[in-house]
Scaffold this motif. Structure first.
Motif, short mmCIF file in Angstrom:
data_model
loop_
_atom_site.label_atom_id
_atom_site.label_comp_id
_atom_site.label_asym_id
_atom_site.label_seq_id
_atom_site.Cartn_x
_atom_site.Cartn_y
_atom_site.Cartn_z
N THR A 204 102.13 176.57 33.05
CA THR A 204 100.72 176.73 33.41
C THR A 204 100.26 178.16 33.10
O THR A 204 99.18 178.37 32.55
CB THR A 204 100.52 176.38 34.91
OG1 THR A 204 101.14 175.12 35.15
CG2 THR A 204 99.06 176.30 35.29
N MET A 205 101.12 179.12 33.41
CA MET A 205 100.78 180.52 33.10
C MET A 205 100.69 180.75 31.59
O MET A 205 99.82 181.45 31.12
CB MET A 205 101.87 181.44 33.63
CG MET A 205 101.83 181.67 35.08
SD MET A 205 103.05 182.96 35.42
CE MET A 205 104.06 182.11 36.58
N LEU A 206 101.62 180.13 30.86
CA LEU A 206 101.61 180.30 29.39
C LEU A 206 100.35 179.72 28.78
O LEU A 206 99.89 180.16 27.74
CB LEU A 206 102.83 179.60 28.78
CG LEU A 206 104.15 180.35 28.83
CD1 LEU A 206 105.29 179.44 28.41
CD2 LEU A 206 104.11 181.58 27.93
N SER A 207 99.79 178.72 29.46
CA SER A 207 98.59 178.06 28.91
C SER A 207 97.32 178.80 29.32
O SER A 207 96.21 178.35 29.01
CB SER A 207 98.53 176.61 29.38
OG SER A 207 98.16 176.58 30.74
N SER A 208 97.43 179.92 30.03
CA SER A 208 96.22 180.69 30.33
C SER A 208 95.93 181.61 29.14
O SER A 208 96.75 181.76 28.23
CB SER A 208 96.39 181.47 31.65
OG SER A 208 97.57 182.19 31.66
N TRP A 209 94.75 182.18 29.15
CA TRP A 209 94.39 183.03 28.00
C TRP A 209 93.78 184.34 28.44
O TRP A 209 92.82 184.32 29.19
CB TRP A 209 93.42 182.29 27.06
CG TRP A 209 93.34 183.06 25.78
CD1 TRP A 209 92.38 183.96 25.41
CD2 TRP A 209 94.31 183.04 24.74
NE1 TRP A 209 92.69 184.51 24.21
CE2 TRP A 209 93.88 183.97 23.76
CE3 TRP A 209 95.52 182.37 24.52
CZ2 TRP A 209 94.59 184.22 22.59
CZ3 TRP A 209 96.22 182.62 23.36
CH2 TRP A 209 95.75 183.52 22.41
N THR B 216 95.57 182.85 36.02
CA THR B 216 95.96 181.46 35.69
C THR B 216 94.87 180.50 36.16
O THR B 216 94.46 179.59 35.42
CB THR B 216 97.30 181.08 36.38
OG1 THR B 216 98.25 182.10 36.17
CG2 THR B 216 97.85 179.79 35.84
N ILE B 217 94.41 180.69 37.40
CA ILE B 217 93.40 179.77 37.93
C ILE B 217 92.13 179.82 37.09
O ILE B 217 91.52 178.80 36.79
CB ILE B 217 93.08 180.10 39.40
CG1 ILE B 217 94.31 179.83 40.26
CG2 ILE B 217 91.88 179.32 39.92
CD1 ILE B 217 94.11 180.10 41.73
N LYS B 218 91.76 181.02 36.69
CA LYS B 218 90.50 181.18 35.94
C LYS B 218 90.58 180.60 34.55
O LYS B 218 89.59 180.07 34.04
CB LYS B 218 90.19 182.68 35.80
CG LYS B 218 89.28 183.20 36.88
CD LYS B 218 88.70 184.54 36.48
CE LYS B 218 88.37 185.32 37.74
NZ LYS B 218 88.82 186.69 37.70
N THR B 219 91.74 180.71 33.89
CA THR B 219 91.73 180.41 32.45
C THR B 219 92.61 179.24 32.01
O THR B 219 92.49 178.81 30.87
CB THR B 219 92.15 181.67 31.63
OG1 THR B 219 93.51 181.94 31.88
CG2 THR B 219 91.31 182.88 31.98
N SER B 220 93.51 178.75 32.88
CA SER B 220 94.39 177.68 32.40
C SER B 220 93.82 176.30 32.72
O SER B 220 93.55 175.99 33.88
CB SER B 220 95.77 177.81 33.06
OG SER B 220 96.47 176.60 32.89
N LYS B 221 93.70 175.50 31.70
CA LYS B 221 93.22 174.12 31.93
C LYS B 221 94.30 173.28 32.61
O LYS B 221 94.03 172.28 33.24
CB LYS B 221 92.79 173.47 30.63
CG LYS B 221 91.55 174.12 30.07
CD LYS B 221 91.01 173.35 28.87
CE LYS B 221 89.93 174.13 28.16
NZ LYS B 221 90.46 175.44 27.63
#
Ligand code: PMV
Length: 332
Positions: free
Chosen positions: A264-269, A217-222
């Motif tokens: 926030t997790m859902l918005s990661s990729w 999440t930290i790496k990929t979610s804006k």
């Protein structure tokens, strides 16, 4: 690893690597449910969080450990079954024990009794590591302070730092790089009428560990940039709600906090989704009840299960709506 050893040495002081004083120990720690979540680490070895968090402990759910020193090898039993020494579960425990002993100094037969499913987003590692640390404290005769115990439990699993007390607990994120100011403390609030309802929708293993999911999440979610702001805001409101006994505010904040974490997790990729179809349908059912005037609020962790919060006077209606709910009175 070095950092973790240093953290243990700092807490144990003269007891570090000293012979154990006792052969046996027995301890219980409750599981805890965060109403303001911990999601994201500033240090992944020391499990130092980026934000503070606030939980309430579940008095009747947790881990009971019995420890007996042996001379040969560690053995771990979960609910009466000996676990495979090569399993991830046992390896994680052995690695943790290694922080406290010189090679071959002692081994332990560890029996864990847990009345919640393991790794299903019901905080089994939190109560497990908290109980283990209390057991080690007895074996070593260390007489550690609560702060010391919380720091050590955190090294096993972040949320374990909060599992040493009943009631409401706040884990301070801290700022120091050695983590010496990152520990939990009990809060003085009590809420006699507060109930928790556990809606277990699946007891199977979670698809992704919280450790991996947090990093991803930290790496990929804006959206993650917003998370520390959300937490700051929510913590302040939770203190107000708890001090004033304002259940509507308490419920709104805890539910919004959990949904923001999941958003926030859902918005990661690639996206991380802990919702099962049943989770979504139960969320709708809860929102419908609320729409019909029943004050019930919900939180969800790194798994599909839901935890409902409500007060004594809505209990009958909630049980009618969710006959499968496991009811727990949080304060006696
Ligand atoms: O302590 P961990 O690594 O199991 O992470 C816990 C994460 C959440 O349960 C989702 C949130 C929390 O604060 O307990």
């Amino acid at each position: 690893m070095q950092l973790r050893q240093e953290a243990v040495r700092a807490v144990l002081g003269a007891h570090y690597h000293a012979p154990l004083r006792n052969n046996q120990a027995h301890a219980f720690a409750p599981t805890n449910i965060a109403v303001c979540k911990y999601w994201g680490k500033r240090d992944s070895d020391l499990h130092l969080p980026l934000t503070s968090s606030l939980s309430v402990s579940v008095p009747t759910k947790g881990a009971e450990v019995s420890m007996q020193i042996t001379e040969q090898q560690d053995s771990v039993y979960l609910n009466g079954q000996r676990l495979d020494p090569a399993s991830d579960f046992v390896q994680r425990i052995v690695n943790f024990l290694d922080l406290f002993r010189l090679p071959h100094a002692w081994y332990v037969r560890l029996e864990i009794k847990m009345n919640i499913p393991v790794a299903a987003g019901l905080a089994s590692s939190a109560c497990g590591f908290a109980a283990l640390v209390c057991g080690l404290n007895q074996l070593g005769g260390w007489n550690l302070t609560d702060t010391g115990l919380s720091i050590l439990a955190r090294l096993g699993s972040g949320s374990a730092a909060r599992s040493l007390w009943l009631g409401f607990v706040e884990w301070h994120a801290g700022r120091r790089i050695d983590g010496s100011d990152s520990y939990a403390e009990p809060l003085p609030y009590r809420w006699e009428q507060l109930y928790l309802g556990i809606l277990e929708l699946s007891s199977t293993h979670k698809p992704l560990s919280s450790r991996v999911a947090m990093e991803h999440t930290i790496k990929t979610s804006k959206l993650y940039a917003n998370w520390p702001l959300q937490v700051k805001h929510d913590l302040a409101l939770l203190h107000t709600a708890l001090a004033q006994g304002d259940f509507a505010l308490f419920g709104q904040v805890l539910e919004c906090n959990a949904l923001t974490m999941h958003a926030t997790m859902l918005s990661s990729w690639p996206p991380i989704c802990y919702f099962l179809p049943e989770t979504i349908s139960m969320l709708h059912k809860i929102w419908e009840l609320r729409h019909n005037g029943i004050p019930v609020y919900v939180t969800q962790d790194a798994g599909p299960n839901l935890k409902l919060f409500f007060l004594d006077d809505s209990k009958a209606k909630i049980v009618t709506a969710f006959p499968q709910l496991e009811l727990i009175k949080l304060f006696n």
